[in-house]
Design an enzyme around this catalytic site. Structure first.
Site, PDB file in Angstrom:
ATOM      1  N   HIS A   1     -39.937  72.479 -79.441  1.00 32.81           N
ATOM      2  CA  HIS A   1     -39.976  71.848 -80.758  1.00 32.81           C
ATOM      3  C   HIS A   1     -39.860  70.332 -80.653  1.00 32.81           C
ATOM      4  O   HIS A   1     -39.607  69.643 -81.641  1.00 32.81           O
ATOM      5  CB  HIS A   1     -38.853  72.391 -81.658  1.00 32.81           C
ATOM      6  CG  HIS A   1     -39.096  73.819 -82.077  1.00 32.81           C
ATOM      7  ND1 HIS A   1     -38.123  74.607 -82.645  1.00 32.81           N
ATOM      8  CD2 HIS A   1     -40.198  74.606 -81.986  1.00 32.81           C
ATOM      9  CE1 HIS A   1     -38.618  75.813 -82.904  1.00 32.81           C
ATOM     10  NE2 HIS A   1     -39.874  75.838 -82.502  1.00 32.81           N
TER      11      HIS A   1
ATOM     12  N   CYS B   1     -49.644  48.800 -81.901  1.00 31.84           N
ATOM     13  CA  CYS B   1     -50.677  48.706 -82.938  1.00 31.84           C
ATOM     14  C   CYS B   1     -50.105  48.509 -84.332  1.00 31.84           C
ATOM     15  O   CYS B   1     -50.852  48.412 -85.315  1.00 31.84           O
ATOM     16  CB  CYS B   1     -51.554  49.962 -82.927  1.00 31.84           C
ATOM     17  SG  CYS B   1     -50.747  51.389 -83.668  1.00 31.84           S
TER      18      CYS B   1
ATOM     19  N   TYR C   1     -33.356  61.748 -89.806  1.00 35.50           N
ATOM     20  CA  TYR C   1     -33.419  61.725 -88.346  1.00 35.50           C
ATOM     21  C   TYR C   1     -32.507  60.648 -87.749  1.00 35.50           C
ATOM     22  O   TYR C   1     -31.883  60.857 -86.703  1.00 35.50           O
ATOM     23  CB  TYR C   1     -34.886  61.528 -87.860  1.00 35.50           C
ATOM     24  CG  TYR C   1     -35.627  62.835 -87.923  1.00 35.50           C
ATOM     25  CD1 TYR C   1     -36.399  63.187 -89.029  1.00 35.50           C
ATOM     26  CD2 TYR C   1     -35.494  63.768 -86.904  1.00 35.50           C
ATOM     27  CE1 TYR C   1     -37.025  64.423 -89.118  1.00 35.50           C
ATOM     28  CE2 TYR C   1     -36.116  65.007 -86.971  1.00 35.50           C
ATOM     29  CZ  TYR C   1     -36.870  65.333 -88.087  1.00 35.50           C
ATOM     30  OH  TYR C   1     -37.464  66.566 -88.162  1.00 35.50           O
TER      31      TYR C   1
ATOM     32  N   ARG D   1     -29.103  62.119 -87.693  1.00 30.98           N
ATOM     33  CA  ARG D   1     -28.962  63.077 -86.596  1.00 30.98           C
ATOM     34  C   ARG D   1     -28.898  62.359 -85.259  1.00 30.98           C
ATOM     35  O   ARG D   1     -28.097  62.713 -84.391  1.00 30.98           O
ATOM     36  CB  ARG D   1     -30.117  64.077 -86.627  1.00 30.98           C
ATOM     37  CG  ARG D   1     -30.044  65.034 -87.806  1.00 30.98           C
ATOM     38  CD  ARG D   1     -31.323  65.826 -87.948  1.00 30.98           C
ATOM     39  NE  ARG D   1     -31.476  66.839 -86.899  1.00 30.98           N
ATOM     40  CZ  ARG D   1     -32.613  67.504 -86.685  1.00 30.98           C
ATOM     41  NH1 ARG D   1     -33.691  67.190 -87.397  1.00 30.98           N
ATOM     42  NH2 ARG D   1     -32.704  68.427 -85.754  1.00 30.98           N
TER      43      ARG D   1
HETATM   44  C1  BV8 Z   1     -46.387  77.140 -86.314  1.00 26.72           C
HETATM   45  C2  BV8 Z   1     -37.957  70.646 -85.027  1.00 26.72           C
HETATM   46  C3  BV8 Z   1     -48.719  77.509 -86.283  1.00 26.72           C
HETATM   47  C4  BV8 Z   1     -37.718  69.735 -86.172  1.00 26.72           C
HETATM   48  C5  BV8 Z   1     -38.082  72.913 -85.869  1.00 26.72           C
HETATM   49  C6  BV8 Z   1     -46.039  78.898 -93.737  1.00 26.72           C
HETATM   50  C7  BV8 Z   1     -46.745  77.763 -93.406  1.00 26.72           C
HETATM   51  C8  BV8 Z   1     -46.729  77.250 -92.119  1.00 26.72           C
HETATM   52  C9  BV8 Z   1     -46.011  77.878 -91.136  1.00 26.72           C
HETATM   53  C10 BV8 Z   1     -45.302  79.013 -91.495  1.00 26.72           C
HETATM   54  C11 BV8 Z   1     -45.294  79.531 -92.754  1.00 26.72           C
HETATM   55  N1  BV8 Z   1     -44.497  80.633 -92.763  1.00 26.72           N
HETATM   56  C12 BV8 Z   1     -43.978  80.828 -91.530  1.00 26.72           C
HETATM   57  C13 BV8 Z   1     -44.472  79.858 -90.757  1.00 26.72           C
HETATM   58  C14 BV8 Z   1     -44.197  79.677 -89.388  1.00 26.72           C
HETATM   59  C15 BV8 Z   1     -43.065  78.654 -89.289  1.00 26.72           C
HETATM   60  C16 BV8 Z   1     -41.757  79.398 -89.409  1.00 26.72           C
HETATM   61  O1  BV8 Z   1     -41.383  80.066 -88.482  1.00 26.72           O
HETATM   62  N2  BV8 Z   1     -41.077  79.305 -90.578  1.00 26.72           N
HETATM   63  C17 BV8 Z   1     -39.824  80.024 -90.730  1.00 26.72           C
HETATM   64  C18 BV8 Z   1     -38.798  79.172 -91.448  1.00 26.72           C
HETATM   65  C19 BV8 Z   1     -40.128  81.320 -91.460  1.00 26.72           C
HETATM   66  N3  BV8 Z   1     -43.207  78.074 -87.981  1.00 26.72           N
HETATM   67  C20 BV8 Z   1     -43.880  76.927 -87.844  1.00 26.72           C
HETATM   68  O2  BV8 Z   1     -44.329  76.276 -88.750  1.00 26.72           O
HETATM   69  C21 BV8 Z   1     -44.081  76.513 -86.398  1.00 26.72           C
HETATM   70  N4  BV8 Z   1     -45.451  76.197 -86.201  1.00 26.72           N
HETATM   71  O3  BV8 Z   1     -46.164  78.277 -86.649  1.00 26.72           O
HETATM   72  O4  BV8 Z   1     -47.652  76.648 -86.018  1.00 26.72           O
HETATM   73  C22 BV8 Z   1     -49.060  77.298 -87.713  1.00 26.72           C
HETATM   74  C23 BV8 Z   1     -49.558  76.073 -88.100  1.00 26.72           C
HETATM   75  C24 BV8 Z   1     -49.942  75.915 -89.423  1.00 26.72           C
HETATM   76  C25 BV8 Z   1     -49.813  76.963 -90.330  1.00 26.72           C
HETATM   77  C26 BV8 Z   1     -49.278  78.188 -89.924  1.00 26.72           C
HETATM   78  C27 BV8 Z   1     -48.889  78.361 -88.616  1.00 26.72           C
HETATM   79  C28 BV8 Z   1     -43.257  75.273 -86.090  1.00 26.72           C
HETATM   80  C29 BV8 Z   1     -41.782  75.655 -86.097  1.00 26.72           C
HETATM   81  C30 BV8 Z   1     -40.960  74.471 -85.563  1.00 26.72           C
HETATM   82  C31 BV8 Z   1     -40.204  73.815 -86.685  1.00 26.72           C
HETATM   83  N5  BV8 Z   1     -39.340  72.769 -86.136  1.00 26.72           N
HETATM   84  N6  BV8 Z   1     -37.348  71.947 -85.331  1.00 26.72           N
HETATM   85  C32 BV8 Z   1     -36.272  69.289 -86.191  1.00 26.72           C
HETATM   86  O5  BV8 Z   1     -35.410  69.896 -85.530  1.00 26.72           O
HETATM   87  O6  BV8 Z   1     -36.023  68.296 -86.877  1.00 26.72           O
HETATM   88  S1  BV8 Z   1     -37.380  74.410 -86.144  1.00 26.72           S
HETATM   89  C33 BV8 Z   1     -35.693  74.316 -86.237  1.00 26.72           C
HETATM   90  O7  BV8 Z   1     -35.298  75.666 -86.411  1.00 26.72           O
HETATM   91  C34 BV8 Z   1     -34.977  73.847 -84.988  1.00 26.72           C
HETATM   92  O8  BV8 Z   1     -35.812  73.642 -83.871  1.00 26.72           O
HETATM   93  C35 BV8 Z   1     -34.065  75.047 -84.716  1.00 26.72           C
HETATM   94  O9  BV8 Z   1     -33.699  75.153 -83.406  1.00 26.72           O
HETATM   95  C36 BV8 Z   1     -35.013  76.107 -85.103  1.00 26.72           C
HETATM   96  C37 BV8 Z   1     -34.602  77.519 -85.141  1.00 26.72           C
HETATM   97  O10 BV8 Z   1     -33.367  77.598 -85.736  1.00 26.72           O
HETATM   98  P1  BV8 Z   1     -32.176  78.057 -84.769  1.00 26.72           P
HETATM   99  O11 BV8 Z   1     -32.242  77.266 -83.523  1.00 26.72           O
HETATM  100  O12 BV8 Z   1     -32.212  79.528 -84.619  1.00 26.72           O
HETATM  101  O13 BV8 Z   1     -30.923  77.564 -85.561  1.00 26.72           O
HETATM  102  P2  BV8 Z   1     -30.242  78.237 -86.827  1.00 26.72           P
HETATM  103  O14 BV8 Z   1     -29.347  77.223 -87.418  1.00 26.72           O
HETATM  104  O15 BV8 Z   1     -31.261  78.926 -87.665  1.00 26.72           O
HETATM  105  O16 BV8 Z   1     -29.357  79.419 -86.198  1.00 26.72           O
HETATM  106  C38 BV8 Z   1     -28.275  79.101 -85.338  1.00 26.72           C
HETATM  107  C39 BV8 Z   1     -27.832  80.396 -84.739  1.00 26.72           C
HETATM  108  O17 BV8 Z   1     -26.810  80.122 -83.804  1.00 26.72           O
HETATM  109  C40 BV8 Z   1     -27.237  81.357 -85.755  1.00 26.72           C
HETATM  110  O18 BV8 Z   1     -27.724  82.666 -85.484  1.00 26.72           O
HETATM  111  C41 BV8 Z   1     -25.726  81.279 -85.503  1.00 26.72           C
HETATM  112  O19 BV8 Z   1     -25.097  82.525 -85.725  1.00 26.72           O
HETATM  113  C42 BV8 Z   1     -25.696  80.956 -84.042  1.00 26.72           C
HETATM  114  N7  BV8 Z   1     -24.525  80.198 -83.609  1.00 26.72           N
HETATM  115  C43 BV8 Z   1     -23.872  79.204 -84.264  1.00 26.72           C
HETATM  116  N8  BV8 Z   1     -22.870  78.731 -83.495  1.00 26.72           N
HETATM  117  C44 BV8 Z   1     -22.913  79.436 -82.323  1.00 26.72           C
HETATM  118  C45 BV8 Z   1     -23.959  80.379 -82.404  1.00 26.72           C
HETATM  119  N9  BV8 Z   1     -24.245  81.232 -81.412  1.00 26.72           N
HETATM  120  C46 BV8 Z   1     -23.473  81.164 -80.297  1.00 26.72           C
HETATM  121  N10 BV8 Z   1     -22.454  80.288 -80.143  1.00 26.72           N
HETATM  122  C47 BV8 Z   1     -22.148  79.415 -81.132  1.00 26.72           C
HETATM  123  N11 BV8 Z   1     -21.125  78.569 -80.956  1.00 26.72           N
HETATM  124 ZN    ZN Z   2     -49.512  52.605 -82.164  1.00 35.17          ZN
END
Ligand code: BV8
Ligand code: ZN
Length: 242
Positions: free
Chosen positions: A119, A150, A67, A70
Site C-alpha cells: 500500500h 517541475c 498525512y 500521521r
Molecule cells: C483496488 C494506504 C483495484 C493509504 C490503504 C469500490 C471502488 C473501488 C474499490 C473498491 C470498492 N469496493 C471495494 C473495493 C476494493 C477496495 C477495498 O478493499 N475496500 C474495502 C474498504 C472494502 N480496495 C482498493 O481500492 C484497493 N485497490 O482494489 O484496486 C480497483 C481499482 C479501481 C476500482 C476497483 C478496484 C486499494 C486498497 C488500499 C487502500 N489503502 N492504505 C493510507 O494508509 O493512508 S488501506 C488501509 O487499510 C491501510 O493500508 C491498512 O493497513 C489497511 C487494512 O486495514 P488493516 O491493516 O487491517 O487495519 P484495521 O485498522 O482495519 O485493522 C487492524 C486489525 O488489527 C484489527 O483486526 C485489530 O483487531 C487488530 N489489532 C489491533 N491491535 C492489535 C491487533 N492485532 C494484534 N495485536 C495488536 N496489538
Molecule cells: Zn515534478
C-alpha cells in the site's frame, strides 16, 4: 504453552518458506492508530473518506493535513516486539517474504530488509506533474508541497482506495502466498482487498495459516490456528525455542 500456540510454533520451526501478511495491528503497540479500531477517526473523518484520489482532488489541503499529522506522529514511534520478531524471522529463514499493508516504515526501522509495502509508504512523495517519486521525511512540509523539479503538486506515495496496487509488488506477494509453507496473518481486519485474499491464496495452495489478532476476522474461519492476543506478545512466543 497452550496447544494452538505450540502447534503454530512447531509448524513455523519446521518451515523453510514463510510469508507474513501484516496490517495496522502490527504497529498498534508502537502507538500508530489503526484504521478501524477505537480512535481510528481523525478530526471526525473516516480514513476511507480521506484515503482516496477523489478526496485529494476535492480538498488536497485537508488530505495533506491528515498525512502530515500521521507523519509527525509516526516519526515519534519506535518498532515494537512484533516488528522485531518479523525482522528476526527474516534473518533465520532462507525464504521469508514480509507483505505489509502498513505505510509507516516501521518494519524497515526494525531491520526487515525487503518488506513488500503493497500500500506504499507515507514517507514517499510522488509528483502529479512529472511522476518523480522519492523519499522525503521532512516534517515541516508546506500545506501543498511542490515538486523541486517541475513545480507540480506532490501527493503521498501511498495506494488510495480505488487505486491499483503496484503490479510487481502484488505479483511477488501472490507468488509468496502460493509458495509458502506457513503464512502468518497478523493484525489485519481482513476487509481491504486484494491484500486480505492473500491469506486464502496461501491456504488454497496448502500453507499452514496462522492468524494473530485481538479479535476474530473474516479470515478466522479458514485459518489453521487463530491466536488471540497482542502481536507484540505472541510473535516472540512463536519464535521461541520449544
Ligand atoms: C483496488 C494506504 C483495484 C493509504 C490503504 C469500490 C471502488 C473501488 C474499490 C473498491 C470498492 N469496493 C471495494 C473495493 C476494493 C477496495 C477495498 O478493499 N475496500 C474495502 C474498504 C472494502 N480496495 C482498493 O481500492 C484497493 N485497490 O482494489 O484496486 C480497483 C481499482 C479501481 C476500482 C476497483 C478496484 C486499494 C486498497 C488500499 C487502500 N489503502 N492504505 C493510507 O494508509 O493512508 S488501506 C488501509 O487499510 C491501510 O493500508 C491498512 O493497513 C489497511 C487494512 O486495514 P488493516 O491493516 O487491517 O487495519 P484495521 O485498522 O482495519 O485493522 C487492524 C486489525 O488489527 C484489527 O483486526 C485489530 O483487531 C487488530 N489489532 C489491533 N491491535 C492489535 C491487533 N492485532 C494484534 N495485536 C495488536 N496489538
Ligand atoms: Zn515534478
Amino acid at each position: 504453552m497452550p496447544d494452538d500456540l505450540e502447534r503454530a510454533r512447531a509448524r513455523l520451526a519446521q518451515a523453510r518458506r514463510v510469508a507474513a501478511l501484516c496490517g495496522a495491528g502490527v504497529s498498534a503497540e508502537s502507538g500508530v492508530p489503526t484504521f478501524r479500531g477505537p480512535g481510528g477517526l481523525w478530526e471526525n473523518h473516516r480514513p476511507e473518506d480521506l484515503a482516496t484520489p477523489q478526496a485529494f482532488g476535492r480538498d488536497p489541503v485537508l488530505v495533506w493535513r491528515w498525512y502530515q499529522w500521521r507523519r509527525e506522529l509516526i516519526s515519534r514511534c519506535q518498532p515494537n516486539p512484533a516488528h522485531l520478531a518479523l525482522a528476526e524471522l527474516e534473518r533465520r529463514l532462507a525464504e521469508f517474504t514480509l507483505i505489509t499493508q502498513n505505510v509507516d516504515g516501521l518494519h524497515s526501522l526494525a531491520g526487515s530488509r525487503a518488506p513488500l509495502e503493497i500500500h506504499g509508504s507515507l514517507w514517499r512523495l510522488r509528483c502529479l506533474g512529472c511522476g518523480d517519486e522519492r523519499e522525503d521525511r521532512r516534517l515541516d512540509l508546506p500545506d501543498l508541497p511542490r515538486c523541486g523539479a517541475c513545480g507540480g503538486l506532490l501527493r503521498p506515495g501511498v495506494v488510495w482506495f480505488g487505486e491499483n496496487l503496484d503490479h510487481d509488488l502484488l505479483e511477488r506477494a501472490w507468488q509468496a502466498a502460493e509458495a509458502c509453507q506457513v503464512m502468518l496473518v497478523i493484525g489485519t481486519s481482513a476487509v481491504v482487498q486484494p491484500a486480505a485474499s492473500l491469506a486464502c491464496t496461501a491456504k488454497r495452495a496448502g500453507a499452514f495459516v496462522v492468524e494473530v489478532n485481538l479479535e476474530a476476522t473474516p479470515n478466522t474461519g479458514q485459518v489453521d490456528v487463530s491466536l488471540l492476543g497482542r502481536a507484540g506478545d505472541i510473535l516472540p512466543l512463536l519464535l521461541a525455542p520449544a
